[in-house]
Design an enzyme around this catalytic site. Structure first.
Site, PDB file in Angstrom:
ATOM      1  N   ALA A 127    -139.776 -48.369 -88.556  1.00  0.00           N
ATOM      2  CA  ALA A 127    -140.326 -47.169 -87.574  1.00  0.00           C
ATOM      3  C   ALA A 127    -139.263 -46.981 -86.421  1.00  0.00           C
ATOM      4  O   ALA A 127    -139.558 -47.988 -85.420  1.00  0.00           O
ATOM      5  CB  ALA A 127    -141.751 -47.545 -87.041  1.00  0.00           C
ATOM      6  N   THR A 129    -137.961 -43.158 -85.761  1.00  0.00           N
ATOM      7  CA  THR A 129    -138.214 -41.844 -85.723  1.00  0.00           C
ATOM      8  C   THR A 129    -139.593 -41.487 -84.631  1.00  0.00           C
ATOM      9  O   THR A 129    -140.596 -42.126 -84.937  1.00  0.00           O
ATOM     10  CB  THR A 129    -138.442 -41.196 -87.003  1.00  0.00           C
ATOM     11  OG1 THR A 129    -137.411 -41.295 -87.651  1.00  0.00           O
ATOM     12  CG2 THR A 129    -138.514 -39.505 -86.485  1.00  0.00           C
ATOM     13  N   GLN A 279    -123.690 -15.993-121.429  1.00  0.00           N
ATOM     14  CA  GLN A 279    -122.730 -16.772-120.246  1.00  0.00           C
ATOM     15  C   GLN A 279    -123.486 -17.082-118.749  1.00  0.00           C
ATOM     16  O   GLN A 279    -123.150 -18.101-118.328  1.00  0.00           O
ATOM     17  CB  GLN A 279    -121.853 -15.717-120.061  1.00  0.00           C
ATOM     18  CG  GLN A 279    -120.433 -16.209-119.254  1.00  0.00           C
ATOM     19  CD  GLN A 279    -119.242 -15.367-118.871  1.00  0.00           C
ATOM     20  OE1 GLN A 279    -119.557 -14.200-118.428  1.00  0.00           O
ATOM     21  NE2 GLN A 279    -118.088 -15.728-119.365  1.00  0.00           N
ATOM     22  N   GLN A 336    -134.731 -22.177-112.785  1.00  0.00           N
ATOM     23  CA  GLN A 336    -134.117 -20.587-113.054  1.00  0.00           C
ATOM     24  C   GLN A 336    -134.096 -20.690-114.735  1.00  0.00           C
ATOM     25  O   GLN A 336    -134.777 -19.640-115.379  1.00  0.00           O
ATOM     26  CB  GLN A 336    -133.038 -20.315-112.474  1.00  0.00           C
ATOM     27  CG  GLN A 336    -132.607 -18.794-112.589  1.00  0.00           C
ATOM     28  CD  GLN A 336    -133.655 -18.186-111.816  1.00  0.00           C
ATOM     29  OE1 GLN A 336    -134.539 -18.584-110.975  1.00  0.00           O
ATOM     30  NE2 GLN A 336    -133.737 -16.553-111.907  1.00  0.00           N
ATOM     31  N   ILE A 337    -133.393 -21.577-115.215  1.00  0.00           N
ATOM     32  CA  ILE A 337    -133.220 -21.442-116.717  1.00  0.00           C
ATOM     33  C   ILE A 337    -134.354 -21.743-117.424  1.00  0.00           C
ATOM     34  O   ILE A 337    -134.813 -21.020-118.447  1.00  0.00           O
ATOM     35  CB  ILE A 337    -132.372 -22.922-117.260  1.00  0.00           C
ATOM     36  CG1 ILE A 337    -130.933 -22.445-116.769  1.00  0.00           C
ATOM     37  CG2 ILE A 337    -132.350 -23.045-118.589  1.00  0.00           C
ATOM     38  CD1 ILE A 337    -129.841 -23.622-116.850  1.00  0.00           C
ATOM     39  N   HIS A 338    -135.701 -22.308-116.932  1.00  0.00           N
ATOM     40  CA  HIS A 338    -136.940 -22.425-117.475  1.00  0.00           C
ATOM     41  C   HIS A 338    -137.576 -21.363-117.257  1.00  0.00           C
ATOM     42  O   HIS A 338    -138.724 -21.193-117.800  1.00  0.00           O
ATOM     43  CB  HIS A 338    -137.594 -23.592-117.078  1.00  0.00           C
ATOM     44  CG  HIS A 338    -137.327 -25.066-117.560  1.00  0.00           C
ATOM     45  ND1 HIS A 338    -136.364 -25.726-117.086  1.00  0.00           N
ATOM     46  CD2 HIS A 338    -137.804 -25.746-118.674  1.00  0.00           C
ATOM     47  CE1 HIS A 338    -136.131 -26.651-117.873  1.00  0.00           C
ATOM     48  NE2 HIS A 338    -136.908 -26.822-118.874  1.00  0.00           N
ATOM     49  N   GLY A 339    -137.289 -20.280-116.406  1.00  0.00           N
ATOM     50  CA  GLY A 339    -137.944 -19.117-116.210  1.00  0.00           C
ATOM     51  C   GLY A 339    -139.521 -19.344-115.486  1.00  0.00           C
ATOM     52  O   GLY A 339    -139.636 -20.464-114.764  1.00  0.00           O
ATOM     53  N   GLU A 363    -133.067 -40.227 -93.578  1.00  0.00           N
ATOM     54  CA  GLU A 363    -131.615 -40.898 -93.471  1.00  0.00           C
ATOM     55  C   GLU A 363    -130.590 -40.156 -93.067  1.00  0.00           C
ATOM     56  O   GLU A 363    -129.568 -40.382 -93.718  1.00  0.00           O
ATOM     57  CB  GLU A 363    -131.708 -41.824 -94.675  1.00  0.00           C
ATOM     58  CG  GLU A 363    -132.977 -42.648 -94.975  1.00  0.00           C
ATOM     59  CD  GLU A 363    -132.899 -43.938 -95.526  1.00  0.00           C
ATOM     60  OE1 GLU A 363    -131.620 -44.301 -95.470  1.00  0.00           O
ATOM     61  OE2 GLU A 363    -133.843 -44.746 -95.857  1.00  0.00           O
TER      62      GLU A 363
HETATM   63  C1  LIG Z   1    -140.619 -37.836 -95.716  1.00  0.00           C
HETATM   64  C2  LIG Z   1    -139.875 -38.539 -94.560  1.00  0.00           C
HETATM   65  C3  LIG Z   1    -139.650 -39.742 -94.651  1.00  0.00           C
HETATM   66  C4  LIG Z   1    -139.104 -40.300 -93.471  1.00  0.00           C
HETATM   67  N1  LIG Z   1    -139.047 -41.818 -93.343  1.00  0.00           N
HETATM   68  C5  LIG Z   1    -138.950 -42.479 -92.122  1.00  0.00           C
HETATM   69  C6  LIG Z   1    -138.870 -43.653 -91.847  1.00  0.00           C
HETATM   70  O1  LIG Z   1    -139.231 -44.556 -92.745  1.00  0.00           O
HETATM   71  N2  LIG Z   1    -138.632 -44.187 -90.847  1.00  0.00           N
HETATM   72  C7  LIG Z   1    -138.195 -43.739 -89.792  1.00  0.00           C
HETATM   73  O2  LIG Z   1    -138.043 -44.087 -88.731  1.00  0.00           O
HETATM   74  N3  LIG Z   1    -137.754 -42.200 -89.972  1.00  0.00           N
HETATM   75  C8  LIG Z   1    -138.152 -41.624 -91.042  1.00  0.00           C
HETATM   76  N4  LIG Z   1    -137.993 -40.338 -91.260  1.00  0.00           N
HETATM   77  C9  LIG Z   1    -137.319 -39.317 -90.236  1.00  0.00           C
HETATM   78  C10 LIG Z   1    -136.282 -38.736 -90.578  1.00  0.00           C
HETATM   79  O3  LIG Z   1    -135.199 -39.782 -90.381  1.00  0.00           O
HETATM   80  C11 LIG Z   1    -136.005 -37.744 -89.541  1.00  0.00           C
HETATM   81  O4  LIG Z   1    -136.875 -36.593 -89.880  1.00  0.00           O
HETATM   82  C12 LIG Z   1    -134.562 -37.154 -89.564  1.00  0.00           C
HETATM   83  O5  LIG Z   1    -133.744 -38.034 -89.198  1.00  0.00           O
HETATM   84  C13 LIG Z   1    -134.424 -36.056 -88.690  1.00  0.00           C
HETATM   85  O6  LIG Z   1    -134.990 -36.090 -87.535  1.00  0.00           O
HETATM   86  P1  LIG Z   1    -136.090 -34.866 -87.029  1.00  0.00           P
HETATM   87  O7  LIG Z   1    -136.924 -34.462 -88.088  1.00  0.00           O
HETATM   88  O8  LIG Z   1    -136.461 -35.190 -85.438  1.00  0.00           O
HETATM   89  O9  LIG Z   1    -135.061 -33.593 -86.970  1.00  0.00           O
HETATM   90  P2  LIG Z   1    -134.174 -33.131 -85.547  1.00  0.00           P
HETATM   91  O10 LIG Z   1    -133.274 -34.421 -85.235  1.00  0.00           O
HETATM   92  O11 LIG Z   1    -135.025 -32.411 -84.565  1.00  0.00           O
HETATM   93  O12 LIG Z   1    -133.272 -31.907 -86.310  1.00  0.00           O
HETATM   94  C14 LIG Z   1    -133.719 -30.539 -86.483  1.00  0.00           C
HETATM   95  C15 LIG Z   1    -132.593 -29.878 -87.277  1.00  0.00           C
HETATM   96  O13 LIG Z   1    -131.293 -29.904 -86.242  1.00  0.00           O
HETATM   97  C16 LIG Z   1    -130.278 -30.480 -86.802  1.00  0.00           C
HETATM   98  N5  LIG Z   1    -129.738 -31.055 -85.822  1.00  0.00           N
HETATM   99  C17 LIG Z   1    -129.850 -32.208 -85.048  1.00  0.00           C
HETATM  100  N6  LIG Z   1    -129.055 -32.774 -84.278  1.00  0.00           N
HETATM  101  C18 LIG Z   1    -128.028 -31.851 -84.798  1.00  0.00           C
HETATM  102  C19 LIG Z   1    -126.537 -32.022 -84.194  1.00  0.00           C
HETATM  103  N7  LIG Z   1    -126.236 -32.707 -83.119  1.00  0.00           N
HETATM  104  N8  LIG Z   1    -125.736 -31.044 -84.676  1.00  0.00           N
HETATM  105  C20 LIG Z   1    -126.195 -30.217 -85.647  1.00  0.00           C
HETATM  106  N9  LIG Z   1    -127.477 -30.012 -86.168  1.00  0.00           N
HETATM  107  C21 LIG Z   1    -128.285 -30.818 -85.667  1.00  0.00           C
HETATM  108  C22 LIG Z   1    -130.910 -31.385 -87.843  1.00  0.00           C
HETATM  109  O14 LIG Z   1    -129.635 -31.481 -88.879  1.00  0.00           O
HETATM  110  C23 LIG Z   1    -132.017 -30.515 -88.441  1.00  0.00           C
HETATM  111  O15 LIG Z   1    -131.725 -29.526 -89.207  1.00  0.00           O
HETATM  112  C24 LIG Z   1    -138.575 -39.631 -92.428  1.00  0.00           C
HETATM  113  C25 LIG Z   1    -138.571 -38.280 -92.509  1.00  0.00           C
HETATM  114  C26 LIG Z   1    -139.144 -37.609 -93.455  1.00  0.00           C
HETATM  115  C27 LIG Z   1    -139.357 -36.151 -93.600  1.00  0.00           C
END
Ligand SMILES: Cc1cc2nc3c(=O)[nH]c(=O)nc-3n(C[C@H](O)[C@H](O)[C@H](O)COP(=O)(O)OP(=O)(O)OC[C@H]3O[C@@H](n4cnc5c(N)ncnc54)[C@H](O)[C@@H]3O)c2cc1C
Lengths: 389, 261
Positions: A127, A129, A279, A336-339, A363
């Protein structure tokens, strides 16, 4: 340059291929049915049964060191096995796995956390995030305040995989606000019964992660993993544990999906002819074949660099980015191929379509991978000529 | 402590599309993945069960192209001790009689054989004749379609299962046994077994090593050849019966029409 598998590699790979075909794929219809009734597709009991069966043949703890009873396989072999498992959407994984950072535990913690996790008695979750800190993990605000020899944790974590089932978490909290991610973040091992709670998050996938809530959760100093202030390094170590494994699993899925598309293309007749003769369909198959081939070698190459002990972050980012992008394009073409059939819940295509979308987010999002890759190239940390220099 | 030889064959995977070559109607080995025939996995399993209970040694024997080493390795990783591989381009297109002669000569290269175990029918050729021909050539009793095998000293007891029913057979060793689908559930090779397989001895022989003249084997002198082959026609679309409360009667009517009931 040798792109072939050794006899052992081939035999181990074939073992998993057979296991998937004989033990896992037959469960697919039932797993789909259960998922569609909003139940866990693969129940814990069935998972354990399958894991025990594999263990009886020594397939347990793929990357777990041999001293812990594991197979101690390298990254290339692990990627090959993961790709085979990816050929089914059933969420099977071999038993005997524990998060890499748990090996950094002291002896007493190993008894309480590492060994029971390996044996399957305990379940962990990672944990970092938070609602306000995803890509920018350094911005976490969950805090741990010292009180005597205890620490008191407050804050909220979100999107935590396995957080609903876990009985302990490796949670990252700020212990020194001044220093922040540069020496002010600490990792705590916290049991569920020490006071955190989880809330299920519904997603477009078949399983949901959890939000973890910490309100004055008191933990003794014995629960600190590693050292006070060194948590962020552990977090980076966890995230870097094997990024190539995610596109490896997607590789297997893509292989299976395109096999399904080929079968459908060969049997579906429109306007008096098989759609495989068109094609438009052929190009979708050709593009997918090329991209799968490229993905295969990006994944195996990244794994190979890991096995060589070099700095693999750049090549792992490349494999992860390419895998996320191409797997999504491929599953879209296969649908898409499966329609109309591809859009139904009769087939697993739409299920894969939803699941593979995650690969571009967790990740490290596509954008964050690109950021890493571009920085490495622009700053000269990585060569545009690749590892051959 | 029976000394057992298990006959194994590499066959095209039944999961992939199988074809005969256009030129000589022999098996197109490149068109499909090749695997150890599942019935042979059962034969190996039976040999290993006997060895685990009574000791002895298990040798796998395969007649097939170089690539058949993969099937041999699988049998070794399941737990067989060693292997004999007869590989010779002259064997291409051999019939069941020629193949059985080669197998008989190769069995003769293994010292003190007590028991030969085979599958009762390979999933590719499906002639199901090799075990019987082999028994004849070796002068051993044949106990085919085994559902159950028991070895007591120098006696072998087999429950033979065919469409007609169960037959209880008894013979003295050495003997040839062929096993059916229901004999056992073959084990998965173990990870350790896979790692150990590479170090197990595999003796590779040509037909000349067996004292057989190359002209006696192969397509040119085969007693049977495939003259023509055509893919199975696709199954005709079935007939749908709408159930408007009289589904049962309609189905019965159809079956009567087909003279099935
Ligand atoms: C199903 C699921 C499982 C997960 N499991 C875990 C877990 O086990 N443990 C854990 O700690 N976390 C976990 N996460 C969290 C995950 O790692 C984050 O959701 C991810 O790192 C993106 O962070 P955010 O959602 O806050 O998006 P944000 O960081 O808010 O990003 C939003 C958008 O902005 C873009 N962005 C952000 N910064 C920049 C930048 N500097 N330049 C350009 N674009 C940028 C991002 O690419 C994205 O498109 C999980 C997420 C999901 C959805």
């Amino acid at each position: 340059m040798d792109f072939s598998l050794s006899e052992e590699e081939q035999s181990v790979r074939d073992w998993v291929r057979t296991f998937v075909r004989k033990e896992i794929q037959p469960l697919e219809q039932e797993v789909l049915r259960r998922e569609r009734a909003n139940q866990p597709g693969l129940t814990h009991d069935v998972l354990v049964e399958l894991q025990d069966k594999a263990k009886a043949s020594g397939f347990w703890g793929v990357q777990t060191p041999e001293e812990y009873g594991g197979m101690g396989l390298g990254a290339v072999m692990s990627a090959l096995l993961e790709a085979e498992l990816g050929r089914s959407f059933v969420q099977f994984r071999f038993g005997g796995y524990a998060d890499n950072i748990l090996y950094h535990a002291n002896d007493e913690q190993k008894q309480r956390y590492l060994l029971p996790t390996l044996s399957g008695e305990r379940r962990s979750c990672f944990a970092i995030t938070e609602p306000g800190a995803g890509s920018d993990a350094r911005a976490i605000r969950t805090s741990a305040r010292q009180d005597g020899t205890d620490w008191i944790i407050n804050g909220e974590k979100t999107f935590i995989t396995g957080g609903n089932e876990a009985d302990f978490t490796m949670v990252f909290a700020v212990t020194d606000k001044e220093k922040g991610a540069n020496g002010g973040v600490t990792c705590f091992l916290v049991d569920r019964d020490q006071g955190w709670r989880s809330e299920y998050i519904d997603t477009m996938g078949e399983w949901g992660p959890a939000a973890l809530v910490f309100e004055d959760v008191r933990v003794p100093k014995e629960n600190i993993l590693g050292e006070v202030g060194r948590g962020f390094e552990l977090a980076m170590k966890w995230i870097g544990r094997g990024r190539y494994m995610l596109p490896a699993r997607a590789l297997g899925a893509c292989e299976r999906l395109v096999e399904m598309a080929v079968e459908h293309a060969n049997t579906r007749v429109t306007f008096g002819e098989s759609i495989a003769n068109r094609q438009a369909i052929q190009w979708m198959i050709a593009d997918s074949a090329v991209e799968i081939e490229a993905l295969r070698w990006l994944v195996l190459h990244a794994a190979w660099v890991v096995d060589q002990g070099g700095d693999s972050r750049h090549v792992q980012s490349i494999a992860k980015l390419y895998g996320g992008q191409k797997a999504n394009e491929i599953v879209d073409r296969v649908l898409q191929i499966h329609g109309g059939m591809g859009y139904t819940r009769e087939l697993p295509v739409e299920r894969w379509y939803r699941e593979l979308r995650l690969l571009r987010i967790y990740e490290g999002t596509d954008e964050i991978q690109r950021r890493t890759i571009a920085r490495n190239i622009l700053k000269g940390h990585a060569s545009i000529s690749g590892t051959l220099g | 402590m029976p000394n057992i030889v298990v006959l194994v064959k590499q066959v095209p995977d039944t999961y992939s599309e199988r074809r005969l070559s256009d030129s000589d109607h022999t098996l197109d080995r490149d068109s499909a993945d090749a695997v150890l025939d599942e019935i042979n996995e059962r034969a190996v399993e039976e040999a290993l069960l006997i060895k685990e209970a009574q000791g002895g040694e298990v040798t796998v024997l395969s007649v097939g192209p170089d690539r058949a080493t993969e099937a041999i390795r699988k049998a070794l990783s399941m737990g067989a001790d060693k292997a004999v591989h007869v590989s010779d381009p002259a064997l291409h297109g051999s019939c069941v009689i020629q193949t059985s002669k080669v197998i008989a000569a190769a069995v003769g290269k293994v010292d003190g054989v007590d028991l030969v175990i085979a599958g009762n029918e390979a999933t590719d050729g499906r002639s199901g004749a090799v075990p019987a021909i082999l028994a004849e050539l070796l002068g051993y009793p044949q106990l085919t379609h085994a559902r159950k095998v028991v070895i007591e000293g120098t006696t072998i007891k087999v429950t033979r299962e065919t469409d007609e029913g169960l037959t209880h057979l008894e013979a003295s060793l050495p003997a040839v046994v062929s096993v059916g689908e229901k004999i056992n559930e073959p084990r998965y090779p173990s990870f350790k077994g896979i790692m150990a397989a590479k170090k197990k001895p595999v003796e590779t022989l040509t037909v000349a090593d067996l004292g057989i003249d190359a002209g006696e084997v192969g397509l040119a002198s085969a007693t049977s050849t495939v003259v023509e082959a055509a893919p199975k026609p696709p199954r005709a679309a079935g007939q749908k019966v709408e159930d408007e409360g009289d589904g049962g009667a309609k189905i019965a009517e159809y079956l009567v029409g087909q003279k099935l009931i």
